[in-house]
Design a protein around this motif. Structure first.
Motif, short mmCIF file in Angstrom:
data_model
loop_
_atom_site.label_atom_id
_atom_site.label_comp_id
_atom_site.label_asym_id
_atom_site.label_seq_id
_atom_site.Cartn_x
_atom_site.Cartn_y
_atom_site.Cartn_z
N ALA A 145 0.83 -1.20 0.00
CA ALA A 145 0.00 0.00 0.00
C ALA A 145 0.86 1.26 0.00
CB ALA A 145 -0.94 -0.01 1.20
N LEU A 146 1.98 1.21 0.71
CA LEU A 146 2.92 2.34 0.68
C LEU A 146 3.46 2.55 -0.73
CD1 LEU A 146 5.07 1.97 3.93
CD2 LEU A 146 3.64 3.91 3.30
N ALA A 147 3.82 1.45 -1.40
CA ALA A 147 4.32 1.56 -2.77
C ALA A 147 3.24 2.13 -3.68
CB ALA A 147 4.77 0.19 -3.27
N ALA A 148 1.99 1.70 -3.48
CA ALA A 148 0.89 2.21 -4.31
C ALA A 148 0.66 3.69 -4.05
CB ALA A 148 -0.38 1.42 -4.01
N SER A 149 0.70 4.11 -2.79
CA SER A 149 0.50 5.52 -2.46
C SER A 149 1.59 6.39 -3.08
CB SER A 149 0.50 5.71 -0.93
OG SER A 149 -0.60 5.05 -0.35
N ARG A 150 2.82 5.89 -3.01
CA ARG A 150 3.93 6.63 -3.60
C ARG A 150 3.79 6.72 -5.12
NH1 ARG A 150 7.22 10.81 -3.09
NH2 ARG A 150 8.97 10.63 -4.54
N ASN A 247 13.37 -0.66 4.08
CA ASN A 247 14.70 -0.74 3.47
C ASN A 247 14.65 -0.76 1.95
OD1 ASN A 247 17.03 -1.11 5.52
ND2 ASN A 247 15.35 -2.32 6.36
N MET A 248 13.48 -0.50 1.37
CA MET A 248 13.36 -0.43 -0.09
C MET A 248 13.89 0.93 -0.54
SD MET A 248 9.98 -1.16 -2.38
CE MET A 248 10.10 -1.37 -4.16
N ALA A 249 14.87 0.90 -1.43
CA ALA A 249 15.54 2.14 -1.85
C ALA A 249 14.59 3.10 -2.54
CB ALA A 249 16.72 1.80 -2.76
N ASP A 250 13.68 2.57 -3.34
CA ASP A 250 12.72 3.39 -4.08
C ASP A 250 11.41 2.62 -4.12
OD1 ASP A 250 11.14 4.67 -6.05
OD2 ASP A 250 12.91 5.42 -7.09
N LEU A 251 10.37 3.17 -3.55
CA LEU A 251 9.10 2.47 -3.41
C LEU A 251 8.46 2.14 -4.75
CD1 LEU A 251 7.53 4.39 -0.40
CD2 LEU A 251 8.33 2.03 -0.41
N THR A 252 8.85 2.82 -5.81
CA THR A 252 8.23 2.57 -7.12
C THR A 252 9.12 1.80 -8.08
OG1 THR A 252 8.94 4.70 -8.03
CG2 THR A 252 6.83 4.65 -6.90
N VAL A 253 10.26 1.33 -7.59
CA VAL A 253 11.18 0.55 -8.45
C VAL A 253 11.43 -0.80 -7.77
CG1 VAL A 253 13.42 0.43 -9.60
CG2 VAL A 253 12.27 2.64 -9.33
#
Length: 292
Positions: A145-150, A247-253
């Motif tokens: 959900a964080l990745a989707a929001s970003r 610890n994900m460097a970029d939420l959309t990659v």
């Protein structure tokens, strides 16, 4: 993985275990064994032919050892790498390398889970994470959900576009007579469902079910003698990006941005050559990230 030879191995058998909600007291190892028998029947090999086991599950610490005892075989090579939902793709790459280098000749890749009957909490207990656990996230939904929001913030992705992924996934799933759900979805139905972790509703999240599967892999040369047309392994790629969302460097990659290019390079193909794509759609943001 640099030494992997294009087309040196092939998948010759594939099968599923019983699915959805299995009989009481059924274990993940039961489902692995059931799928293994069916995969062997699919390709015409015997249990005694297996000399390599590659297995993963959240419900057993040493699935290859348990399965080896359950099946009554002694493999030359075993691998129980567990990296979540991509474990089995990695197992294909590892089996490819093992067969190519003579470590085994017939590789079994298998998985089993009883998450539906046991519950996700009991089947996949979460380790304490000092950066996340204190906020009581509902994992893994809250992480995606964080990745989707970003993604919505960064690219203007709409709630309707996320819902369209679920609608499309259900449309394809209904072509399978063994599908758990029997009714199509609508964009409105997805968006108006019970909220799980913003922006996701329950219809943005994967269904939880029991089940298992198995693949049988052999060398390309041995595959020629078996009864079904083989699926040759042309290229594999792996990348270990993160375990926790903090610890994900970029939420959309996603890690696919790094594992994809070497896969194409080893296969000698371009994305434009691909005619069919199978993407892990655990949450509606997943296929969007993986396609990108």
């Amino acid at each position: 993985m640099k030494g992997l030879k294009r087309g040196a191995t092939a998948i010759v058998g594939a099968a599923e275990s019983d699915l959805h909600a299995v009989a009481p007291n059924t274990s993940p190892i039961d489902l692995m064994a059931q799928a293994t028998r069916r995969a062997l029947d699919d390709c015409g090999l015997k249990l005694s032919d297996i000399d390599g086991i590659f297995a993963a599950t959240t419900q057993a610490r040493s699935p290859t050892l348990y399965l080896r005892e359950y099946l009554g075989i002694v493999p030359k090579y075993a691998d129980n790498t567990m990296i979540g939902g991509s474990s089995f793709e990695s197992h294909v790459a590892h089996a490819h390398a093992a067969i190519q280098n003579g470590l085994c000749e017939v590789a079994l890749i298998t998985y089993g889970s009883t998450q539906r009957t046991l519950s996700r909490v009991n089947s996949s207990p979460r380790e304490f994470n000092p950066y996340e656990s204190v906020y009581k996230p509902f994992l893994p939904a809250s992480a995606y959900a964080l990745a989707a929001s970003r993604h919505m913030h960064q690219y203007g992705t709409t709630r309707e576009q996320l819902a369209e992924v679920a609608v499309s996934a259900r449309k394809w799933a209904l072509l399978n007579p063994r599908a758990w759900e029997k009714e199509p979805l609508t964009i409105e139905g997805v968006m108006n469902a019970r909220v799980v972790s913003y922006p996701f509703t329950v219809r943005d999240c994967c269904l939880v079910s029991d089940g298992g599967g198995a693949l049988i892999m052999v060398s390309a040369e041995r595959a020629k003698s078996l009864k079904k047309k083989p699926a040759y392994v042309l290229g594999c790629g792996e990348y270990f990006s993160h375990n926790s969302i903090s610890n994900m460097a970029d939420l959309t990659v996603s890690g696919a941005a790094w594992s994809g290019p070497p896969s194409f390079q080893r296969a000698g193909l371009k994305p434009s050559d691909v005619k069919a794509v199978e993407l892990y759609d655990a949450f509606t943001i997943n296929p969007i990230l993986f396609l990108e």
